[in-house]
Design a protein around this motif. Structure first.
Motif, PDB file in Angstrom:
ATOM      1  N   ALA A  16      -5.478   3.065  -7.731  1.00 40.32           N
ATOM      2  CA  ALA A  16      -5.323   1.962  -6.213  1.00 40.32           C
ATOM      3  C   ALA A  16      -6.102   0.656  -6.794  1.00 40.32           C
ATOM      4  O   ALA A  16      -5.509  -0.485  -5.685  1.00 40.32           O
ATOM      5  N   MET A  17      -6.916   0.750  -6.758  1.00 39.69           N
ATOM      6  CA  MET A  17      -8.043  -0.162  -6.693  1.00 39.69           C
ATOM      7  C   MET A  17      -7.538  -1.296  -7.441  1.00 39.69           C
ATOM      8  O   MET A  17      -7.676  -2.157  -7.379  1.00 39.69           O
ATOM      9  N   HIS A  68     -11.186 -11.315  -9.120  1.00 42.89           N
ATOM     10  CA  HIS A  68     -10.107 -10.382  -9.364  1.00 42.89           C
ATOM     11  C   HIS A  68      -9.882  -9.735 -10.196  1.00 42.89           C
ATOM     12  O   HIS A  68      -9.637  -8.408 -10.680  1.00 42.89           O
ATOM     13  N   SER A 124      -4.131  -2.654  -6.484  1.00 45.00           N
ATOM     14  CA  SER A 124      -4.806  -4.100  -5.203  1.00 45.00           C
ATOM     15  C   SER A 124      -5.592  -5.470  -6.134  1.00 45.00           C
ATOM     16  O   SER A 124      -5.153  -6.461  -5.395  1.00 45.00           O
ATOM     17  N   GLN A 125      -6.400  -4.900  -6.418  1.00 43.61           N
ATOM     18  CA  GLN A 125      -7.269  -6.266  -7.358  1.00 43.61           C
ATOM     19  C   GLN A 125      -6.904  -7.931  -8.024  1.00 43.61           C
ATOM     20  O   GLN A 125      -6.617  -8.536  -7.721  1.00 43.61           O
ATOM     21  N   GLU A 165      -3.465  -7.557  -7.865  1.00 41.24           N
ATOM     22  CA  GLU A 165      -2.079  -7.953  -6.754  1.00 41.24           C
ATOM     23  C   GLU A 165      -2.601  -8.982  -6.409  1.00 41.24           C
ATOM     24  O   GLU A 165      -2.003  -9.992  -6.056  1.00 41.24           O
ATOM     25  N   VAL A 166      -4.024  -9.027  -6.207  1.00 39.94           N
ATOM     26  CA  VAL A 166      -4.853 -10.265  -4.999  1.00 39.94           C
ATOM     27  C   VAL A 166      -4.949 -11.277  -5.900  1.00 39.94           C
ATOM     28  O   VAL A 166      -4.417 -12.968  -5.991  1.00 39.94           O
ATOM     29  N   GLY A 187     -10.646  -6.187 -10.808  1.00 32.73           N
ATOM     30  CA  GLY A 187      -9.756  -4.821 -11.365  1.00 32.73           C
ATOM     31  C   GLY A 187      -9.278  -4.329 -12.690  1.00 32.73           C
ATOM     32  O   GLY A 187      -9.824  -2.918 -12.477  1.00 32.73           O
ATOM     33  N   GLN A 189       3.032   0.007  -8.456  1.00 31.46           N
ATOM     34  CA  GLN A 189       2.653   0.432  -7.374  1.00 31.46           C
ATOM     35  C   GLN A 189       3.277   1.810  -6.612  1.00 31.46           C
ATOM     36  O   GLN A 189       3.222   2.210  -5.892  1.00 31.46           O
ATOM     37  N   ASP A 204     -11.775  -1.185 -12.401  1.00 35.56           N
ATOM     38  CA  ASP A 204     -12.398  -0.436 -11.607  1.00 35.56           C
ATOM     39  C   ASP A 204     -10.932   0.808 -12.364  1.00 35.56           C
ATOM     40  O   ASP A 204     -10.964   1.883 -12.288  1.00 35.56           O
ATOM     41  N   ARG A 220      -6.919   6.759  -6.541  1.00 36.37           N
ATOM     42  CA  ARG A 220      -8.005   5.833  -6.041  1.00 36.37           C
ATOM     43  C   ARG A 220      -8.365   4.777  -6.502  1.00 36.37           C
ATOM     44  O   ARG A 220      -8.465   3.677  -6.348  1.00 36.37           O
TER      45      ARG A 220
END
Length: 108
Positions: free
Chosen positions: A54-55, A85, A58-59, A61-62, A89, A39, A92, A51
């Motif tokens: 980044a999505m 998640h 983020s997935q 990371e969760v 990810g 990130q 994505d 984008r």
């Protein structure tokens, strides 16, 4: 950074399949670290691919957070949410690959 994320995802899955909670917890923690590094890296120059990337991060990371929480409490439902998640990810990330391939194929 992407290779490191992929390697940690694989380690997390292997540890989870083996039932080794300690190894899975360590893998989840390392995933959180490499996702943070990814990130912080320079952005992908294409806005759409960036984008999606980044999505995906983020997935992941969760997923790392939920995995750590699930392992700490030995809660299978939380670990399953983490796996969801990871799947999101990965979808994505596939979109990133598709976008990059589309750009590469459009170049004469």
């Amino acid at each position: 950074e992407l290779h490191a994320v992929d390697a940690q995802l694989a380690a997390m899955v292997r540890a989870g399949r083996s039932g080794n909670f300690a190894a899975e917890g360590r893998a989840c923690g390392r995933l959180a670290t490499v996702v943070g590094d990814a990130q912080a890296a320079p952005a992908i120059p294409d806005a759409r691919a960036g984008r999606y990337y980044a999505m995906a991060l983020s997935q992941y990371e969760v997923a790392a957070t939920e995995c750590q929480d699930g392992v700490a409490s030995q809660d299978a439902a939380t670990i399953e949410r983490a796996a969801g998640h990871v799947d999101a990810g990965t979808r994505d990330l596939s979109r990133v690959t598709e976008r990059i391939n589309a750009i590469a194929n459009a170049v004469p």
